[in-house]
Design a protein around this motif. Structure first.
Motif, mmCIF file in Angstrom:
data_model
loop_
_atom_site.group_PDB
_atom_site.id
_atom_site.type_symbol
_atom_site.label_atom_id
_atom_site.label_comp_id
_atom_site.label_asym_id
_atom_site.label_seq_id
_atom_site.Cartn_x
_atom_site.Cartn_y
_atom_site.Cartn_z
ATOM 1 N N TYR A 27 0.360 -1.240 -0.115
ATOM 2 C CA TYR A 27 0.221 0.228 -0.275
ATOM 3 C C TYR A 27 0.751 1.367 0.023
ATOM 4 C CZ TYR A 27 -4.223 -3.006 1.129
ATOM 5 O OH TYR A 27 -5.482 -3.697 1.358
ATOM 6 N N VAL A 28 0.351 1.899 -0.918
ATOM 7 C CA VAL A 28 0.834 3.604 -0.348
ATOM 8 C C VAL A 28 0.051 4.594 -0.564
ATOM 9 C CG1 VAL A 28 3.270 2.661 -1.568
ATOM 10 C CG2 VAL A 28 1.568 3.569 -3.069
ATOM 11 N N SER A 29 0.388 5.613 -0.269
ATOM 12 C CA SER A 29 -0.198 6.743 0.230
ATOM 13 C C SER A 29 -1.058 7.860 -1.387
ATOM 14 C CB SER A 29 0.586 7.798 1.150
ATOM 15 O OG SER A 29 1.254 8.312 0.890
ATOM 16 N N LYS A 30 0.016 7.399 -2.629
ATOM 17 C CA LYS A 30 -0.165 7.935 -3.369
ATOM 18 C C LYS A 30 -1.111 7.693 -3.952
ATOM 19 C CE LYS A 30 2.582 9.156 -7.632
ATOM 20 N NZ LYS A 30 3.474 9.203 -8.738
ATOM 21 N N THR A 31 -2.281 8.770 -4.893
ATOM 22 C CA THR A 31 -2.628 8.135 -5.454
ATOM 23 C C THR A 31 -2.109 7.608 -7.113
ATOM 24 O OG1 THR A 31 -4.327 9.905 -4.599
ATOM 25 C CG2 THR A 31 -5.684 8.586 -6.155
ATOM 26 N N LYS A 32 -3.098 6.367 -7.024
ATOM 27 C CA LYS A 32 -3.119 5.981 -8.515
ATOM 28 C C LYS A 32 -4.532 5.814 -9.316
ATOM 29 C CE LYS A 32 -1.805 1.505 -10.978
ATOM 30 N NZ LYS A 32 -0.892 -0.343 -11.049
ATOM 31 N N VAL A 33 -4.467 6.284 -10.281
ATOM 32 C CA VAL A 33 -5.478 5.940 -11.535
ATOM 33 C C VAL A 33 -5.420 5.608 -12.837
ATOM 34 C CG1 VAL A 33 -7.401 7.832 -12.704
ATOM 35 C CG2 VAL A 33 -6.168 8.249 -10.700
ATOM 36 N N THR A 65 -28.801 3.942 -43.769
ATOM 37 C CA THR A 65 -27.997 4.062 -42.972
ATOM 38 C C THR A 65 -27.751 3.205 -41.519
ATOM 39 O OG1 THR A 65 -26.877 6.696 -43.697
ATOM 40 C CG2 THR A 65 -25.916 5.882 -41.561
ATOM 41 N N LEU A 66 -27.146 2.199 -41.519
ATOM 42 C CA LEU A 66 -26.560 1.916 -40.511
ATOM 43 C C LEU A 66 -25.297 1.674 -39.356
ATOM 44 C CD1 LEU A 66 -27.702 -1.036 -39.026
ATOM 45 C CD2 LEU A 66 -26.393 -2.325 -39.925
ATOM 46 N N TRP A 67 -26.014 1.762 -37.993
ATOM 47 C CA TRP A 67 -25.118 2.467 -37.548
ATOM 48 C C TRP A 67 -24.795 1.581 -36.314
ATOM 49 C CZ3 TRP A 67 -22.323 7.250 -37.147
ATOM 50 C CH2 TRP A 67 -22.937 8.576 -38.835
ATOM 51 N N ASP A 68 -23.481 1.253 -35.520
ATOM 52 C CA ASP A 68 -22.973 -0.444 -35.431
ATOM 53 C C ASP A 68 -22.138 0.799 -33.778
ATOM 54 O OD1 ASP A 68 -23.484 -3.133 -34.367
ATOM 55 O OD2 ASP A 68 -21.709 -2.750 -33.931
ATOM 56 N N ALA A 69 -21.915 0.659 -33.100
ATOM 57 C CA ALA A 69 -20.517 1.363 -31.898
ATOM 58 C C ALA A 69 -21.330 0.321 -30.942
ATOM 59 C CB ALA A 69 -21.867 2.549 -32.033
ATOM 60 N N THR A 70 -20.210 0.297 -30.296
ATOM 61 C CA THR A 70 -19.489 -0.509 -28.802
ATOM 62 C C THR A 70 -18.852 0.371 -28.263
ATOM 63 O OG1 THR A 70 -20.604 -2.755 -29.492
ATOM 64 C CG2 THR A 70 -19.225 -2.626 -27.227
ATOM 65 N N ASN A 71 -18.927 0.852 -27.016
ATOM 66 C CA ASN A 71 -18.060 2.109 -26.455
ATOM 67 C C ASN A 71 -17.881 1.327 -24.662
ATOM 68 O OD1 ASN A 71 -17.599 4.297 -27.886
ATOM 69 N ND2 ASN A 71 -19.712 3.810 -28.408
ATOM 70 N N THR A 72 -16.855 1.423 -24.126
ATOM 71 C CA THR A 72 -17.114 0.775 -22.578
ATOM 72 C C THR A 72 -15.551 1.163 -21.902
ATOM 73 O OG1 THR A 72 -17.476 -1.615 -23.702
ATOM 74 C CG2 THR A 72 -16.732 -1.215 -21.223
ATOM 75 N N ALA A 73 -15.796 1.849 -20.794
ATOM 76 C CA ALA A 73 -14.808 2.682 -20.387
ATOM 77 C C ALA A 73 -15.223 2.535 -19.024
ATOM 78 C CB ALA A 73 -14.342 3.925 -20.269
ATOM 79 N N GLU A 74 -13.126 1.673 -18.234
ATOM 80 C CA GLU A 74 -13.420 1.393 -16.526
ATOM 81 C C GLU A 74 -12.064 2.772 -15.751
ATOM 82 O OE1 GLU A 74 -12.099 -2.928 -16.497
ATOM 83 O OE2 GLU A 74 -13.862 -3.413 -17.793
ATOM 84 N N LEU A 75 -13.077 2.701 -14.958
ATOM 85 C CA LEU A 75 -11.693 3.953 -14.452
ATOM 86 C C LEU A 75 -11.521 3.000 -12.631
ATOM 87 C CD1 LEU A 75 -10.873 6.186 -13.696
ATOM 88 C CD2 LEU A 75 -12.794 7.704 -12.865
ATOM 89 N N MET A 76 -10.156 2.990 -12.473
ATOM 90 C CA MET A 76 -10.294 2.449 -10.891
ATOM 91 C C MET A 76 -8.898 3.819 -10.383
ATOM 92 S SD MET A 76 -8.394 -0.893 -10.066
ATOM 93 C CE MET A 76 -6.774 -0.921 -11.468
ATOM 94 N N VAL A 77 -9.556 4.170 -9.150
ATOM 95 C CA VAL A 77 -8.811 5.190 -8.085
ATOM 96 C C VAL A 77 -8.216 4.299 -7.107
ATOM 97 C CG1 VAL A 77 -8.337 7.141 -7.255
ATOM 98 C CG2 VAL A 77 -10.047 6.602 -8.889
ATOM 99 N N GLN A 78 -6.994 4.533 -6.957
ATOM 100 C CA GLN A 78 -6.403 3.420 -5.447
ATOM 101 C C GLN A 78 -5.687 4.559 -4.467
ATOM 102 O OE1 GLN A 78 -4.278 0.134 -6.092
ATOM 103 N NE2 GLN A 78 -4.626 -0.006 -8.488
ATOM 104 N N LYS A 79 -6.301 4.475 -4.039
ATOM 105 C CA LYS A 79 -5.619 5.588 -2.633
ATOM 106 C C LYS A 79 -5.659 5.338 -1.032
ATOM 107 C CE LYS A 79 -4.551 8.949 -0.455
ATOM 108 N NZ LYS A 79 -3.011 10.413 -1.152
ATOM 109 N N LYS A 80 -4.258 4.323 -0.831
ATOM 110 C CA LYS A 80 -3.470 4.092 0.714
ATOM 111 C C LYS A 80 -4.480 2.277 0.242
ATOM 112 C CE LYS A 80 -2.787 7.754 3.255
ATOM 113 N NZ LYS A 80 -3.107 8.371 4.288
#
Length: 264
Positions: free
Chosen positions: A34-40, A56-71
């Motif tokens: 464990y460290v005190s510095k924030t990791k993103v 017009t045929l539109w097909d889209a996929t969008n995925t996002a994942e955010l992880m924040v570690q603090k101590k």
């Protein structure tokens, strides 16, 4: 802060799928203290196809994942949105948003709470909202292998219509159905760094009512291959088996996909 951006283009989806459980590719524990510095960490996958004929045929996929570690705290936010738009109508409109919090996330035992909201019009799922808590156990955590599991309870509310039901299975009354249930929630997860340039993640989720064993099982396997510093490939398989769906749709639903991974 450390930032990582993955941009996934040219995604070929063989069968449409949005996971019914909390499948997170970013949910890994590093082996450092464990460290005190924030990791993103931020991962972003996107794919878009546009076909023009009479319409017009539109097909889209969008995925996002955010992880924040603090101590000793770990906070994860994940979201996905997929649509297929054909002229004036939506063939597919599905997505989810998931929030998860873990305390003492590198310990053997740790509490884990989560909330999630999702929808999938192709299967008739108007919405599913859930919240729960697990006790997670890290069996093994190393540079090559990581194996953990979780067990807990969750509250789930879901609303279904009959858009995806075969015409010969439609009941006389097709009013949308809303269900509120308490369920056991469990999973096992294995991460394997197969080589310096590839890794494999395997997740299996199991949910069932406490008073009646009618399981919902969701396996997910993903293989990532790095072809260089900024480019890679991935192959994945996802599935859902629901023994007792709210409306009479098919019990098993799955998808396979592969893509090109660009890293900046």
């Amino acid at each position: 802060m450390n930032y990582r951006f993955y941009i996934l283009n040219g995604l070929l989806v063989l069968f449409p799928f949005i996971a019914f459980c909390q499948i997170l590719n970013i949910d890994k524990s590093d082996t450092a203290d464990y460290v005190s510095k924030t990791k993103v960490d931020l991962l972003f996958n996107t794919g878009l196809e546009v076909d023009k004929q009479q319409i017009t045929l539109w097909d889209a996929t969008n995925t996002a994942e955010l992880m924040v570690q603090k101590k000793k705290e770990l906070f994860i936010v994940a979201g996905s949105y997929r649509f297929t738009y054909n002229g004036p109508s939506d063939i597919l409109n599905a997505g989810f948003i998931h929030i998860r919090y873990r305390h003492n996330y590198k310990n053997k035992f740790q509490p884990e709470s989560f909330v999630q909201y999702q929808w999938d019009n192709k299967r008739g799922l108007m919405y599913r909202a859930l919240a729960g808590m697990n006790i997670r156990y890290n069996f093994f955590r190393g540079d090559t292998w990581e194996f953990n599991a979780g067990l807990g309870l969750m509250y789930e509310e879901e609303k279904w219509n009959y858009d995806a039901v075969d015409s010969n299975k439609l009941p006389p009354i097709t009013t949308p159905i809303t269900k509120q249930l308490i369920k056991f929630n469990s999973y096992v997860r294995l991460d394997w760094k197969a080589s310096a340039n590839s890794d494999v993640a395997i997740n299996i989720f199991l949910q069932s009512r406490p008073n009646e064993f009618k399981p919902r099982i969701a396996p997910h396997i993903q293989w990532n291959i790095n072809a260089g510093k900024h480019i890679g490939f991935n192959v994945s398989f996802s599935g859902v088996y629901d023994q007792s769906p709210v409306v009479p749709i098919h019990h098993f639903y799955y998808s396979m996909s592969n893509g090109i991974l660009f890293r900046i």
